[in-house]
Motif scaffolding. Structure first.
Motif, PDB file in Angstrom:
ATOM      1  N   GLY A 164       0.812  -1.207   0.000  1.00 37.93           N
ATOM      2  CA  GLY A 164       0.000   0.000   0.000  1.00 37.93           C
ATOM      3  C   GLY A 164       0.844   1.253   0.000  1.00 37.93           C
ATOM      4  N   VAL A 165       0.259   2.353   0.448  1.00 35.20           N
ATOM      5  CA  VAL A 165       0.927   3.654   0.421  1.00 35.20           C
ATOM      6  C   VAL A 165       1.122   4.168   1.840  1.00 35.20           C
ATOM      7  CG1 VAL A 165      -0.038   4.194  -1.842  1.00 35.20           C
ATOM      8  CG2 VAL A 165      -1.254   4.919   0.214  1.00 35.20           C
ATOM      9  N   GLY A 166       1.941   5.213   1.954  1.00 31.55           N
ATOM     10  CA  GLY A 166       2.216   5.797   3.262  1.00 31.55           C
ATOM     11  C   GLY A 166       3.374   5.097   3.949  1.00 31.55           C
ATOM     12  N   THR A 167       4.258   5.865   4.535  1.00 39.29           N
ATOM     13  CA  THR A 167       5.447   5.291   5.158  1.00 39.29           C
ATOM     14  C   THR A 167       5.196   4.909   6.619  1.00 39.29           C
ATOM     15  OG1 THR A 167       7.764   5.693   5.739  1.00 39.29           O
ATOM     16  CG2 THR A 167       6.312   7.603   5.730  1.00 39.29           C
ATOM     17  N   THR A 168       5.795   3.817   7.051  1.00 34.40           N
ATOM     18  CA  THR A 168       5.681   3.357   8.441  1.00 34.40           C
ATOM     19  C   THR A 168       6.832   3.885   9.307  1.00 34.40           C
ATOM     20  OG1 THR A 168       6.898   1.343   7.887  1.00 34.40           O
ATOM     21  CG2 THR A 168       4.484   1.240   7.788  1.00 34.40           C
ATOM     22  N   THR A 169       7.764   4.620   8.700  1.00 33.82           N
ATOM     23  CA  THR A 169       8.902   5.139   9.443  1.00 33.82           C
ATOM     24  C   THR A 169       9.179   6.571   9.041  1.00 33.82           C
ATOM     25  OG1 THR A 169      11.294   4.840   9.820  1.00 33.82           O
ATOM     26  CG2 THR A 169      10.454   4.159   7.686  1.00 33.82           C
ATOM     27  N   PRO A 170       9.522   7.445   9.998  1.00 35.42           N
ATOM     28  CA  PRO A 170       9.770   8.862   9.657  1.00 35.42           C
ATOM     29  C   PRO A 170      11.048   9.063   8.881  1.00 35.42           C
ATOM     30  CG  PRO A 170      10.255   8.461  11.976  1.00 35.42           C
ATOM     31  CD  PRO A 170       9.609   7.201  11.445  1.00 35.42           C
ATOM     32  N   VAL A 171      12.039   8.154   9.031  1.00 38.71           N
ATOM     33  CA  VAL A 171      13.293   8.279   8.325  1.00 38.71           C
ATOM     34  C   VAL A 171      13.713   6.898   7.826  1.00 38.71           C
ATOM     35  CG1 VAL A 171      14.104  10.275   9.625  1.00 38.71           C
ATOM     36  CG2 VAL A 171      14.630   7.979  10.455  1.00 38.71           C
ATOM     37  N   VAL A 172      14.591   6.876   6.823  1.00 41.88           N
ATOM     38  CA  VAL A 172      15.166   5.631   6.337  1.00 41.88           C
ATOM     39  C   VAL A 172      16.686   5.727   6.409  1.00 41.88           C
ATOM     40  CG1 VAL A 172      13.251   5.055   4.809  1.00 41.88           C
ATOM     41  CG2 VAL A 172      15.099   6.494   3.948  1.00 41.88           C
ATOM     42  N   VAL A 173      17.361   4.598   6.376  1.00 41.39           N
ATOM     43  CA  VAL A 173      18.817   4.586   6.463  1.00 41.39           C
ATOM     44  C   VAL A 173      19.396   5.322   5.267  1.00 41.39           C
ATOM     45  CG1 VAL A 173      20.888   3.143   6.576  1.00 41.39           C
ATOM     46  CG2 VAL A 173      18.754   2.399   7.691  1.00 41.39           C
TER      47      VAL A 173
END
Length: 379
Positions: A369-378
């Motif tokens: 789906g859409v929308g991120t589950t984390t505010p930042v990524v590595v």
């Protein structure tokens, strides 16, 4: 072979691969390797060849090398920032010569990962009183000469067959049977090269949606950008639920078989169902002779597999700017494309293309789906 901080190593041989001789490395023109979580991964090695000189009057000298014969083993290792990555451990299955003018040409050898050796012989084998979780490592263990390390994840529904009622029977090759067993649970089966040259991980389980994500793919972020191009699709007709009746083989009763959502670890905040509240609904498939638990398990597998690829991103990156190697069958972060499609993705497949002075990777990412589950990524 060296270029821009990247070192390529090629090992090749009939049984135990050894470093390729200098003349073969010098003739190497191009390498293409495809890693995927569905089916066998493959590779192509292209070599420049010529017939100049007295001793080449009869044939291309490179064709006389025993190293490039079919069924020889090939290992490709790329080292980036002093960290080695085994990209391929495979078997040569095809050879193609393309002569050109001036007594030159191109020799291309094609092959597949070592799982091709599991697909060479059809057989009929009974596995009495053994659940799938026991059958899988038993089959993998018969190919220990390829350094296979089994990683087998138990399914949510454990089915131990009563030999009085039924006996699991394999009809086909070992690879076909392992993939058939995986499909029942929306699992994948693949062989991943490494972690060190000469070893391979034989994975049977759900697509990996846990662990430390790889270095992020960055789009439109100035000097941090490492993606050359990307295309993202949202496929609304992909989600599929199961609803209907099935007859339990133990009680002969008709019982409801229904799925409500995917059981995968979520990578998006809004699954396709939460966003649209609509999905295709199908009747239970091939329920004859199954217990109620088996029917529920296979129905859930249909829903899980359908939700895996609702959002699909395809693109290409430059390995020198990415400063690493993107690997299939794991997680990666995507940033710079907006809050709808930023976040974590499952890397379904990666194609590595290497030639002197160039290393590009084409990729396919998926999630439900859409929308991120984390505010930042590595980064």
């Amino acid at each position: 072979m060296f270029f821009q901080g990247i070192r390529l190593s090629l090992l090749i041989g009939p049984t135990v691969p050894l470093p390729a001789p200098p003349n073969l490395i010098q003739a190497l023109d191009n390498i293409e390797i495809t890693q995927t979580d569905a089916g066998r991964s493959g590779f192509q090695l292209s070599f420049k060849c010529d017939r100049s000189g007295v001793f080449a009057a009869i044939d291309y000298p490179i064709l006389k090398l025993p190293l490039l014969r079919p069924f020889n083993r090939v290992i490709v290792v790329v080292t980036v920032n002093a960290i080695p990555h085994v990209l391929m451990d495979g078997i040569i299955t095809h050879q193609q010569l393309s002569p050109t003018s001036n007594n030159s040409g191109l020799l291309t050898v094609t092959g597949e990962d070592v799982s091709v050796m599991m697909d060479m012989e059809e057989k009929i084998v009974a596995h009495p009183a053994q659940p799938d979780i026991a059958i899988v490592p038993k089959i993998i263990a018969t190919y220990a000469q390829y350094g296979l390390i089994p990683t087998v994840i138990p399914p949510a529904f454990l089915d131990v067959p009563n030999p009085v009622e039924r006996v699991p029977v394999q009809v086909g090759t070992d690879l076909e049977y392992l993939e058939e067993l995986a499909e029942r649970y929306a699992y994948v089966y693949y062989i991943s090269p490494g972690p060190v040259p000469g070893t391979n991980t034989a994975y049977w389980g759900p697509p990996t949606r846990a662990g430390i994500p790889q270095r992020a793919l960055s789009v439109n972020l100035g000097t941090s950008t490492n993606v050359n191009s990307i295309n993202i699709q949202h496929k609304a007709l992909t989600p599929t639920f199961v609803s209907g009746l099935g007859e339990d083989s133990l009680t002969a009763r008709s019982l409801p078989v229904k799925t409500f959502s995917s059981l995968r670890l979520p990578l998006a905040t809004q699954s396709a169902m939460l966003r649209t509240a609509k999905a295709r609904t199908v009747l239970p498939k091939k329920t004859a002779g199954l217990t109620y638990a088996q029917m529920l398990s296979r129905a859930q597998a249909i829903t899980d597999a359908s939700m895996d690829q609702v959002v699909e991103a395809t693109g290409e990156l430059d390995a020198t700017r990415y400063n690493g190697v993107l690997k299939a069958r794991g997680l990666v972060g995507l940033r710079g494309v907006g809050s709808t499609y930023d976040g974590l993705y499952y890397v379904k497949n990666v194609t590595h293309q290497l030639r002197l002075g160039e290393y590009k990777q084409s990729f396919t990412l998926t999630r439900e789906g859409v929308g991120t589950t984390t505010p930042v990524v590595v980064p």
